[in-house]
Design a protein around this motif. Structure first.
Motif: not given
Length: 234
Positions: A134-160
């Motif tokens: 959870x972001x302690x300072x809403x409004x400014x995104x934190x670092x985007x972690x690689x987990x979403x790439x590890x889930x999405x790229x192997x499946x080819x699923x659309x990311x919304x």
């Protein structure tokens, strides 16, 4: 702007009995807490795989996102949830009944990511907060972690990409809040899907994909703020 709920029978979806029983209750609680505004919900497919990537400003993000998708699109949403929460007697039973996925935070939990990947390949909708915590300072995104790439790229699923704004008015990183207004606005802005292209074993592909996710989330966050009547100051 609030998009209408699909007409009954328009889509059977994939909700199990627990989702069908629980969603009306969660929606009622959500509506009691917030004035909900939703846009772009049609981007969530009525069938087939997808990954929802949302900004994380409150512990209420997941329940509100899941409730809207289930209520409006009849789709079950699978989240990666901290494994220790599954050890809490009642909470753990609820998470298992609603088919959530445990993940061990603070270490590389390949098993949870593999389960999420397999779940998506079977045609499910999964959701992940690319920022992680959870972001302690809403409004400014934190670092985007690689987990979403590890889930999405192997499946080819659309990311919304999904922008969420307003949940922190009631429960932020620092705790619960009950300041007026009685029912603050909650904005959820679903954006154009991102194609999952690239090889997860190639860092350049991962970095390029994460940048696309960041740019899309920034756009949707800005739109969610507008929905909630709280645009970013100039």
């Amino acid at each position: 702007m609030t998009e209408p709920v699909d007409a009954p029978g328009a889509a059977h979806g994939d909700l199990n009995v627990w989702w069908r029983l629980g969603v009306p209750l969660v929606v009622a609680i959500e509506r009691a807490l917030f004035r909900v505004r939703v846009t772009g919900i049609h981007h969530v497919p009525l069938a087939g795989p997808a990954v929802l990537a949302f900004d994380h400003i409150s512990v209420l993000d997941g329940p509100c996102l899941a409730a809207e998708v289930a209520w409006r699109r009849r789709r079950m949403v699978r989240f990666l949830v901290a494994a220790e929460v599954f050890d809490v007697p009642v909470t753990g039973w609820i998470l298992r009944s609603y088919r959530q996925i445990p993940i061990h935070r603070g270490r590389n939990d390949a098993g949870a990511l593999d389960e999420a990947t397999a779940t998506i390949r079977r045609g499910a909708v999964a959701a992940i907060a690319p920022e992680g915590a959870v972001n302690p300072e809403p409004g400014q995104l934190q670092r985007i972690r690689s987990g979403i790439a590890r889930i999405a790229l192997p499946t080819g699923a659309l990311v919304i990409p999904v922008g969420i704004w307003g949940t922190h008015r009631r429960w932020s990183k620092s705790g619960r809040h009950w300041e007026p207004p009685l029912r603050p606005r909650l904005g959820l802005a679903f954006g154009e899907p991102i194609e999952s292209k690239g090889d997860v074993s190639h860092q350049d592909d991962v970095d390029r994909f994460l940048e696309l996710v960041r740019e899309a989330l920034e756009r949707q966050l800005a739109e969610a703020r507008m929905l909630a009547g709280d645009p970013r100051p100039d």
